[in-house]
Design a protein around this motif. Sequence first.
Motif, PDB file in Angstrom:
ATOM      1  N   THR B  86       0.822  -1.219   0.000  1.00 51.75           N
ATOM      2  CA  THR B  86       0.000   0.000   0.000  1.00 51.75           C
ATOM      3  C   THR B  86       0.853   1.265   0.000  1.00 51.75           C
ATOM      4  O   THR B  86       0.500   2.231  -0.679  1.00 51.75           O
ATOM      5  CB  THR B  86      -0.961   0.039   1.203  1.00 51.75           C
ATOM      6  N   GLY B 171      -3.481   1.138  -2.402  1.00 56.33           N
ATOM      7  CA  GLY B 171      -2.505   2.187  -2.108  1.00 56.33           C
ATOM      8  C   GLY B 171      -2.488   3.243  -3.201  1.00 56.33           C
ATOM      9  O   GLY B 171      -2.472   4.443  -2.926  1.00 56.33           O
ATOM     10  N   THR B 211      -0.942   4.096   5.275  1.00 61.40           N
ATOM     11  CA  THR B 211      -1.035   4.412   3.846  1.00 61.40           C
ATOM     12  C   THR B 211      -1.184   5.916   3.634  1.00 61.40           C
ATOM     13  O   THR B 211      -0.530   6.500   2.764  1.00 61.40           O
ATOM     14  CB  THR B 211      -2.245   3.708   3.200  1.00 61.40           C
TER      15      THR B 211
END
Lengths: 124, 280
Positions: B86, B171, B211
């Motif tokens: 991510t 991500g 993230t």
Amino acid sequence: MPGRPWTDEQVERLLGRVLQVGVVLAAVVLVGGVVFLLGHAMQAYDYHVFRGESVDLRTLEGIVQGASGLDGRDVIQLGVVLLLATPIARVALSAFAFARQRDVTYVVVTSLVLLLLLASLLAG
Amino acid sequence: MPTNVLELSVLLWLGAFGAGIVGALTGLGGGVVIVPMLTLLFRVDMRYAIGMALVSVIATSSGAAAAYVREGYSNVRVGMFLEVATTSGALAGAFLAGLIPTSMLAVVFGLFLLYSAYVTMRARQDTGQLLPPDPIATRLGMNSTYPTPQGREPYHPQRVSLTWGLMAVAGLLSGLLGIGSGALKVLALDRVMRLPFKVSTTTSNFMIGVTAAASAGIYLHRGYIDPGLAMRVMLGVLAGAVVGSRLLAAAKAGALMVLLAVVIVALAVEMVVHGLAGWI
């Protein structure tokens, strides 16, 4: 277990505590900034047009410099940066905890995540 | 529409408080509520809104974590291993975001909201059956236990590689749109990896913060994060996240998910329409 002084539960509890402290600290700094700002004229409400922030609000050096001079907007931005740093602190602490658990695979995995995060902070 | 500074502050704080509660309860983060609220209700530029979405996702993630950690649900190894995917995706997405016009971003975000609602409506029921251990997950030490009314029950994560690939996409979306993309994360953890539902949402809650942090630096440097907006949004989201995480145990998940899906669909349609009309 020998060689494994920290259990996963202990690690999670410690991580939770670090996050709590980080979040409270960020909130306190932000409120401090609002207090400093109250002495001055509040900025007019206009976010419809994007102008971007001035350099002192976009870089860590600028924010820290302005905040040390008690510039309200810079102190607020410092609180925001502290909040943005809490997940990074969590990852850094996880790397340390996995090292204490002698879990080489996850020391590597966590360090990689930390490197990617730091790369993004220094890039841009 | 608010016209003076005080009115704006109070309304923004209340909206952010609601976003924090919803974000913490669903494991989706506060971004799904913050972006439409700022752009549509307060006429804030999309880039400022994305900056605030990042702030609110991290506030939800860190603010709710203390309560979830105490319950001992989230799987640190699963979360950390998937974070490699991510954070890489988020870095790539944040660089691409500067090259894409904001109206197109709004349409993409609206479509993503619709997808989130669809996923939320179709949440899988826990069968409670213990699946056989997966060789890769076992090698990575991901097999774990989680608390149930009958004590801690074991579970075995499945299909690590496919989940990893989906997380890279999650991500990318989050870097592009400034959101934690919690819906895609919960979907991957729940449907593909087959984690118990509460393990999925709490692990997603941990992951969305990391993230978002991956693209936060880039947005800060670009000047998307405005302290005037942040001071009104951050405290509200934090307070909401703490309240939401406390409410989770008592809340009826099914009813919550339906309500959320309805709200999201309404906002998603507005985002797409406004984006296509070029109003944002």
